[in-house]
Each structure stands twice: as structure tokens, then as C-alpha cells.
Design a protein around this motif. Sequence first.
Motif, PDB file in Angstrom:
ATOM      1  N   ALA A 170       0.821  -1.226   0.000  1.00  0.00           N
ATOM      2  CA  ALA A 170       0.000   0.000   0.000  1.00  0.00           C
ATOM      3  C   ALA A 170       0.849   1.268   0.000  1.00  0.00           C
ATOM      4  N   ARG A 171       2.071   1.178  -0.516  1.00  0.00           N
ATOM      5  CA  ARG A 171       2.943   2.359  -0.596  1.00  0.00           C
ATOM      6  C   ARG A 171       3.129   2.783  -2.043  1.00  0.00           C
ATOM      7  N   GLU A 172       3.590   4.003  -2.209  1.00  0.00           N
ATOM      8  CA  GLU A 172       3.783   4.555  -3.550  1.00  0.00           C
ATOM      9  C   GLU A 172       5.206   4.358  -4.055  1.00  0.00           C
ATOM     10  N   THR A 173       6.178   4.323  -3.121  1.00  0.00           N
ATOM     11  CA  THR A 173       7.596   4.333  -3.508  1.00  0.00           C
ATOM     12  C   THR A 173       8.345   3.179  -2.860  1.00  0.00           C
ATOM     13  N   CYS A 174       9.261   2.590  -3.600  1.00  0.00           N
ATOM     14  CA  CYS A 174      10.087   1.498  -3.097  1.00  0.00           C
ATOM     15  C   CYS A 174      11.191   2.048  -2.198  1.00  0.00           C
ATOM     16  N   PRO A 175      11.348   1.534  -0.985  1.00  0.00           N
ATOM     17  CA  PRO A 175      12.394   2.035  -0.091  1.00  0.00           C
ATOM     18  C   PRO A 175      13.798   1.620  -0.520  1.00  0.00           C
ATOM     19  N   ARG A 176      13.908   0.671  -1.434  1.00  0.00           N
ATOM     20  CA  ARG A 176      15.213   0.194  -1.879  1.00  0.00           C
ATOM     21  C   ARG A 176      15.744   1.033  -3.043  1.00  0.00           C
ATOM     22  N   CYS A 177      14.900   1.308  -4.035  1.00  0.00           N
ATOM     23  CA  CYS A 177      15.374   2.006  -5.248  1.00  0.00           C
ATOM     24  C   CYS A 177      14.714   3.363  -5.461  1.00  0.00           C
ATOM     25  N   ASN A 178      13.755   3.712  -4.609  1.00  0.00           N
ATOM     26  CA  ASN A 178      12.990   4.960  -4.718  1.00  0.00           C
ATOM     27  C   ASN A 178      12.125   5.038  -5.973  1.00  0.00           C
ATOM     28  N   GLY A 179      11.984   3.930  -6.669  1.00  0.00           N
ATOM     29  CA  GLY A 179      11.108   3.887  -7.836  1.00  0.00           C
ATOM     30  C   GLY A 179       9.663   3.683  -7.418  1.00  0.00           C
ATOM     31  N   PRO A 180       8.734   3.815  -8.371  1.00  0.00           N
ATOM     32  CA  PRO A 180       7.315   3.651  -8.049  1.00  0.00           C
ATOM     33  C   PRO A 180       6.947   2.191  -7.804  1.00  0.00           C
ATOM     34  N   GLU A 182       4.271  -0.656  -8.264  1.00  0.00           N
ATOM     35  CA  GLU A 182       3.214  -0.937  -9.228  1.00  0.00           C
ATOM     36  C   GLU A 182       2.094  -1.709  -8.546  1.00  0.00           C
ATOM     37  N   LYS A 183       0.859  -1.281  -8.830  1.00  0.00           N
ATOM     38  CA  LYS A 183      -0.317  -1.971  -8.305  1.00  0.00           C
ATOM     39  C   LYS A 183      -1.038  -2.635  -9.461  1.00  0.00           C
ATOM     40  N   SER A 184      -1.468  -3.882  -9.261  1.00  0.00           N
ATOM     41  CA  SER A 184      -2.239  -4.589 -10.277  1.00  0.00           C
ATOM     42  C   SER A 184      -3.212  -5.510  -9.563  1.00  0.00           C
ATOM     43  N   LYS A 185      -4.044  -6.204 -10.324  1.00  0.00           N
ATOM     44  CA  LYS A 185      -4.997  -7.154  -9.746  1.00  0.00           C
ATOM     45  C   LYS A 185      -4.619  -8.557 -10.163  1.00  0.00           C
ATOM     46  N   LEU A 186      -4.660  -9.471  -9.210  1.00  0.00           N
ATOM     47  CA  LEU A 186      -4.407 -10.877  -9.487  1.00  0.00           C
ATOM     48  C   LEU A 186      -5.378 -11.690  -8.644  1.00  0.00           C
ATOM     49  N   SER A 187      -6.230 -12.457  -9.290  1.00  0.00           N
ATOM     50  CA  SER A 187      -7.240 -13.269  -8.602  1.00  0.00           C
ATOM     51  C   SER A 187      -8.077 -12.424  -7.643  1.00  0.00           C
ATOM     52  N   GLY A 188      -8.408 -11.215  -8.080  1.00  0.00           N
ATOM     53  CA  GLY A 188      -9.283 -10.351  -7.303  1.00  0.00           C
ATOM     54  C   GLY A 188      -8.634  -9.631  -6.142  1.00  0.00           C
ATOM     55  N   ARG A 189      -7.334  -9.771  -5.964  1.00  0.00           N
ATOM     56  CA  ARG A 189      -6.637  -9.092  -4.874  1.00  0.00           C
ATOM     57  C   ARG A 189      -5.609  -8.134  -5.446  1.00  0.00           C
ATOM     58  N   THR A 190      -5.353  -7.043  -4.734  1.00  0.00           N
ATOM     59  CA  THR A 190      -4.363  -6.069  -5.194  1.00  0.00           C
ATOM     60  C   THR A 190      -2.961  -6.615  -4.948  1.00  0.00           C
ATOM     61  N   LEU A 191      -2.158  -6.553  -5.988  1.00  0.00           N
ATOM     62  CA  LEU A 191      -0.777  -7.030  -5.930  1.00  0.00           C
ATOM     63  C   LEU A 191       0.148  -5.829  -5.993  1.00  0.00           C
ATOM     64  N   TYR A 192       1.057  -5.716  -5.049  1.00  0.00           N
ATOM     65  CA  TYR A 192       2.044  -4.637  -5.011  1.00  0.00           C
ATOM     66  C   TYR A 192       3.413  -5.219  -5.330  1.00  0.00           C
ATOM     67  N   HIS A 193       4.154  -4.548  -6.228  1.00  0.00           N
ATOM     68  CA  HIS A 193       5.530  -4.977  -6.447  1.00  0.00           C
ATOM     69  C   HIS A 193       6.339  -3.838  -7.070  1.00  0.00           C
ATOM     70  N   CYS A 194       7.648  -3.945  -6.919  1.00  0.00           N
ATOM     71  CA  CYS A 194       8.556  -2.942  -7.495  1.00  0.00           C
ATOM     72  C   CYS A 194       9.078  -3.504  -8.821  1.00  0.00           C
ATOM     73  N   PRO A 195       8.724  -2.901  -9.962  1.00  0.00           N
ATOM     74  CA  PRO A 195       9.162  -3.428 -11.245  1.00  0.00           C
ATOM     75  C   PRO A 195      10.678  -3.343 -11.454  1.00  0.00           C
ATOM     76  N   THR A 196      11.363  -2.512 -10.662  1.00  0.00           N
ATOM     77  CA  THR A 196      12.829  -2.414 -10.769  1.00  0.00           C
ATOM     78  C   THR A 196      13.501  -3.479  -9.923  1.00  0.00           C
ATOM     79  N   CYS A 197      13.146  -3.574  -8.669  1.00  0.00           N
ATOM     80  CA  CYS A 197      13.805  -4.516  -7.760  1.00  0.00           C
ATOM     81  C   CYS A 197      13.328  -5.961  -7.958  1.00  0.00           C
ATOM     82  N   GLN A 198      12.166  -6.126  -8.554  1.00  0.00           N
ATOM     83  CA  GLN A 198      11.608  -7.476  -8.751  1.00  0.00           C
ATOM     84  C   GLN A 198      11.467  -7.780 -10.248  1.00  0.00           C
ATOM     85  N   ALA A 199      12.449  -7.365 -11.018  1.00  0.00           N
ATOM     86  CA  ALA A 199      12.371  -7.560 -12.473  1.00  0.00           C
ATOM     87  C   ALA A 199      12.466  -9.021 -12.837  1.00  0.00           C
TER      88      ALA A 199
END
Length: 199
Positions: A170-180, A182-199
Motif C-alpha cells: 500500500a505504498r507509492e515508492t520502493c524504499p530500496r530504489c525509490n522507484g514507483p 506498481e499496483k495490479s490485480k491478481l485473482s481479485g486481490r491487489t498485488l504490489y511490487h517494485c518493477p525495478t527490484c523485482q524484475a
Amino acid sequence: EGDVTVHIHLGLGGYFTPHEQPAPPPREVVRLRLESPTHALDIIGPNTCEILPVDMDTFRLRYGPDLLADDPDPDRAIAVIRKSRAPIARLLMDQKVVSGIGNIYRAEILWLRRINPMTRGVDMDEDELRGLWGEMRKLLQLGVETNSIITNGDVPKAGEEITERTNIFARETCPRCNGPIEKSKLSGRTLYHCPTCQA
């Protein structure tokens, strides 16, 4: 008594209310009351509250291994994951694969391990999954000890207020890389991930 087992899943809104005897009459919202000579316990608002018609060993096999069990069984979960083409983010939320992970822990654990949530189970190696299991177990044990979700290492000191302490959920910014984040939906639940750190 009589080998009866009650199965309760509190879900997001269920809770227990303890009373000393003499306990007040149960409110209309009470699904089940357990009583002893000295105490009573009301179960309110659970997702599931049922008497099991099967023995416990059979019942447990409906679910994946419990991360908090005294004798956990990571091999069973790892075997299921490594055969699946589903994304790891979906598999972690499937209680038939592994018991105990909710949406917050899913986001946090995958971020901590730098795993892309859409990585398919079949594409993960055993060492990576054992590391993931260890991280999940460690964080859930900490959650039980503190009665709060703490994934950012900021364990409260004695007397300090215990609050949820997370990295990306539920955050806007990644504490590791300061990048945004990303929020998406997967099986009806909100999924949060950092597209830079979790490439």
C-alpha cells in the motif's frame, strides 16, 4: 469431548472475545461460545465456523503445509509449486499450496526476496523456494510474537506501540530504489511490487 473438532477460520473480520465467568449472555453476532467453569470465549464474525465431519489427518491434507507448524513440511509445498505454471504470487495465496500467507505478507516476502510476482512456479529452482519458505516462516513467527505484521526489520522495543511495519504494501515508492510501486490485480486481490527490484 467425544472426538469432535471445531474448525474456525477468522478471515479478515473475525475475532475472539474472552469473558470471565459469570459471562454475559451471548450477543446475536456470536457464532460459537466455548465455556469452562472459569471462562467463556465468544467467536464473532469468522469466515468459517464448523464441526468437522472428518478426522483431522484427512482434513489437514486439504490444505498446504502450515508455515507455523512445529514440524513444517516445506517439501510438499515446493513440489506443488515446481509443477505449476501459475505465477508464484497466485500460488502463495492458495491455501491448498501453503497455509498462512495473506496479501500483505505475499507482497512483502516477494519484495524481500527480489522475486517477480509473475514468475511461474515451474521456473523457480528448489534453492530459491527453500529461501522463500524460510523467509515466510521467519516473518510469520515474528508476527505471532509481536501480534502485528512486521516485515521491515523495525521490531518494536519494550513498551513501544506495536503497529504494522511494512516495506511496499500500500505504498507509492520502493524504499530500496525509490522507484514507483506498481499496483495490479491478481485473482481479485491487489498485488504490489517494485518493477525495478523485482524484475
